[in-house]
Design a protein around this motif. Structure first.
Motif, PDB file in Angstrom:
ATOM      1  N   UNK A  39      14.242  87.550  15.551  1.00 48.34           N
ATOM      2  CA  UNK A  39      15.002  88.226  15.371  1.00 48.34           C
ATOM      3  C   UNK A  39      16.294  88.316  15.912  1.00 48.34           C
ATOM      4  N   UNK A  40      16.604  87.430  17.237  1.00 49.52           N
ATOM      5  CA  UNK A  40      17.596  87.502  17.817  1.00 49.52           C
ATOM      6  C   UNK A  40      18.430  86.070  17.910  1.00 49.52           C
ATOM      7  N   UNK A  41      17.477  84.988  17.380  1.00 46.12           N
ATOM      8  CA  UNK A  41      18.026  83.671  17.287  1.00 46.12           C
ATOM      9  C   UNK A  41      19.157  83.438  16.237  1.00 46.12           C
ATOM     10  N   UNK A  46      20.730  81.576  10.519  1.00 48.80           N
ATOM     11  CA  UNK A  46      21.345  80.625   9.714  1.00 48.80           C
ATOM     12  C   UNK A  46      20.329  79.894   8.726  1.00 48.80           C
ATOM     13  N   UNK A  47      19.208  79.666   9.195  1.00 46.76           N
ATOM     14  CA  UNK A  47      18.211  79.228   8.425  1.00 46.76           C
ATOM     15  C   UNK A  47      17.777  80.176   7.421  1.00 46.76           C
ATOM     16  N   UNK A  50      20.278  80.105   4.924  1.00 46.52           N
ATOM     17  CA  UNK A  50      20.037  78.892   3.888  1.00 46.52           C
ATOM     18  C   UNK A  50      18.881  79.057   3.066  1.00 46.52           C
ATOM     19  N   UNK A  51      17.823  79.590   3.392  1.00 46.10           N
ATOM     20  CA  UNK A  51      16.806  79.803   2.723  1.00 46.10           C
ATOM     21  C   UNK A  51      17.146  80.873   1.403  1.00 46.10           C
ATOM     22  N   UNK A  52      17.711  81.700   1.621  1.00 39.93           N
ATOM     23  CA  UNK A  52      18.391  82.663   0.654  1.00 39.93           C
ATOM     24  C   UNK A  52      18.961  81.819  -0.659  1.00 39.93           C
ATOM     25  N   UNK A  53      19.781  81.066  -0.143  1.00 37.09           N
ATOM     26  CA  UNK A  53      20.498  80.203  -1.181  1.00 37.09           C
ATOM     27  C   UNK A  53      19.581  79.125  -1.893  1.00 37.09           C
ATOM     28  N   UNK A  54      18.595  78.839  -1.111  1.00 40.46           N
ATOM     29  CA  UNK A  54      17.661  77.815  -1.835  1.00 40.46           C
ATOM     30  C   UNK A  54      16.779  78.658  -2.861  1.00 40.46           C
TER      31      UNK A  54
END
Length: 206
Positions: A39-41, A46-47, A50-54
């Motif tokens: 939750x805090x990283x 960012x990952x 990026x996955x949302x765009x994928x």
């Protein structure tokens, strides 16, 4: 299978492994630390972005595969309505292959999108469960401290009542002492008066 559908398949496998990892019973402290790190990283955030765009691209592939399935079905229906009979094996194989690949791509993209929704919801539920368990632990500690404070308050109230009783007893004793002292002085005065009266009587006789 083309490159992007191969990547979709890899994402589906990663989602399956992640889902099994989420539902695996882990120790509470380890699970809490792990999800707190997730939750805090910044890297995980960012990952996830990026996955949302994928997943948007996978949704586009899903819509395209559904369109391809619909067009293949239309071709089969059109050939049947016009009375065209597919006699050659190559034509039949081509139509069956197009139908198979389009359906395979549709199911692949659909299951990947569906599992992504399940993963997101499972993650949110686990985070909420951990937060609820933390609140429950805090409430239990506060309840224990509150019961301790309540017992201390009861003890203080009992001591105050006992002190009040002692004060009443002390006041009663003080009044008794004052009464006894007044009675003692009264008796002393009477004794002095009797002694003085007794000492005056022989002088008058002489």
């Amino acid at each position: 299978m083309t490159l992007y559908y191969t990547l979709v398949f890899v994402i589906l496998m990663v989602e399956m492994v992640s889902f099994f990892f989420l539902v695996t019973p882990l120790p509470f402290n380890f699970r809490r630390r792990l999800f707190h790190f997730i939750s805090t990283s910044d890297i995980i955030a960012r990952t996830q972005h990026t996955l949302k765009i994928v997943f948007v691209f996978i949704l586009i592939l899903f819509i395209d595969s559904v369109n391809r399935v619909y067009r293949v079905q239309q071709d089969v229906s059109a050939s049947g309505s016009t009375g065209t009979v597919i006699t050659t094996g190559a034509d039949r194989t081509e139509i069956q292959a197009r139908k198979f690949y389009s359906q395979r791509n549709m199911y692949l993209c659909g299951f990947t999108l569906f599992l992504s929704i399940i993963l997101n919801r499972t993650y949110v539920l686990i985070v909420d469960l951990l937060a609820t368990e933390d609140k429950l632990t805090t409430l239990k500690k506060s309840a224990v401290s509150a019961s301790a404070i309540a017992s201390k308050d009861e003890e203080i109230a009992a001591l105050k009542a006992e002190l009040k009783t002692k004060d009443v007893d002390l006041e009663t004793l003080r009044k008794q002492c004052e009464g006894l002292s007044a009675e003692y002085h009264k008796l002393g005065d009477q004794l002095n008066a009797l002694e003085s009266a007794g000492s005056d009587t022989p002088k008058k006789d002489m």
